[in-house]
Design an enzyme around this catalytic site. Structure first.
Site, PDB file in Angstrom:
ATOM      1  N   VAL A   1      66.610  30.834  47.233  1.00  0.00           N
ATOM      2  CA  VAL A   1      66.281  30.091  48.274  1.00  0.00           C
ATOM      3  C   VAL A   1      65.084  29.056  47.841  1.00  0.00           C
ATOM      4  CG1 VAL A   1      67.177  31.388  50.163  1.00  0.00           C
ATOM      5  CG2 VAL A   1      64.705  31.970  49.132  1.00  0.00           C
TER       6      VAL A   1
ATOM      7  N   ASP B   1      73.261  34.578  48.859  1.00  0.00           N
ATOM      8  CA  ASP B   1      72.099  35.614  48.432  1.00  0.00           C
ATOM      9  C   ASP B   1      71.829  35.510  46.958  1.00  0.00           C
ATOM     10  OD1 ASP B   1      70.653  38.244  47.681  1.00  0.00           O
ATOM     11  OD2 ASP B   1      70.934  38.555  49.703  1.00  0.00           O
TER      12      ASP B   1
ATOM     13  N   TYR C   1      52.054  38.926  52.700  1.00  0.00           N
ATOM     14  CA  TYR C   1      53.397  38.771  53.734  1.00  0.00           C
ATOM     15  C   TYR C   1      53.017  38.443  55.070  1.00  0.00           C
ATOM     16  CZ  TYR C   1      57.660  40.662  56.024  1.00  0.00           C
ATOM     17  OH  TYR C   1      58.848  40.688  56.569  1.00  0.00           O
TER      18      TYR C   1
END
Length: 268
Positions: free
Chosen positions: A67, A44, A162
């Site tokens: 990421v 994370d 999204y």
């Protein structure tokens, strides 16, 4: 800390990396994998991920990871292999959702969701396959599980960008599964589509769609989701986590390139 498996599946000896593992679905998925017997590293961008990993007990670990950073992925995979002595399960869970009307969305809001949800997943698949394929540092094959959303299969207002990014995760999964199979990597690549879960992200979505005027209140927004869900309730973290454990297990040994809705029927 003793965990109780809800899936009944045995992952003893498996070594897993879960992104977005500091909280919410990622934390729940990590707990379920650990309860089934896997050793887990949580990744994370949030430094609190170390505390979450520590709560899993001995044998588990954590790494810092943005990421969207290619070099960061390479480093995180290397650290995971070092910590666990291998890697055969990767859960690409990290993602963000920014609510806005398509007429009002900003370029920055679009870019952030594209980068985290699409680029982040693509890089995860890239480095997961490199690690697990026969010439990789883990080299024993395995399972990559991507996390899309019911938003990829329905038209829910306020989350156009999204939804588009989560639809892209579906395509990334299926093409990657085909490549991995054709090239003999021994890695299965699948995707789940979670329904709405009352995590911090889910609660924020309900509040946001009310704030921009699509619903009179967050409760009305949640009610609209439940009304569209044949199962008659919101999802729970455990529902999503058990699907991940299944796809990581030998029970799913002949499943690749598949999408599993875990949405109570909302997206059918």
């Amino acid at each position: 800390m003793t965990q109780t498996a809800t899936s009944g599946l045995d992952l003893s000896g498996r070594k897993a990396l879960v992104t977005g593992g500091a909280q919410g679905l990622g934390e729940g998925m990590a707990k379920a994998l650990a309860a089934a017997g896997a050793r887990v590293v949580l990744a994370d961008v949030n430094p609190d991920v170390a505390k979450t990993a520590a709560a899993l007990g001995e044998g588990h670990g954590s790494v810092q990871l943005n990421v969207t950073d290619d070099a960061g992925w390479e480093k995180a995979i290397g650290e995971t292999v070092d910590q666990l002595g291998g890697l055969d399960v990767l859960v690409n869970n990290a993602g963000i959702e920014i609510t806005n009307l398509i007429t009002e969305v900003t370029d920055d809001e679009i870019r952030r969701q594209l980068e985290v949800n699409i680029m982040g997943t693509a890089l995860g698949i890239k480095h997961g396959l490199r690690a697990m394929r026969p010439d990789g540092p883990a080299g024993q094959g395995g399972s990559i599980i991507n996390v899309s959303s019911v938003a990829a299969t329905i038209a829910f207002p306020g989350i156009a960008i999204y939804s588009a990014t989560k639809a892209a995760v579906d395509r990334l999964t299926r093409v990657s599964a085909m490549e991995a199979g054709k090239l003999g990597y021994g890695v299965r690549v699948n995707v789940i589509y979670p329904g709405l879960v009352p995590t911090a992200m889910g609660a924020a979505l309900a509040q946001d769609v009310a704030t921009i005027g699509l619903f009179e209140s967050p409760d009305q927004a949640v009610g609209a989701v439940i009304e569209q869900t044949p199962a008659g309730r919101l999802g729970e973290v455990e529902d999503m986590a058990d699907a991940v454990v299944f796809l990581a297990s030998d029970a799913a040994r002949f499943i690749t390139g598949a999408g599993i809705p875990v949405d109570g029927g909302m997206g059918m």
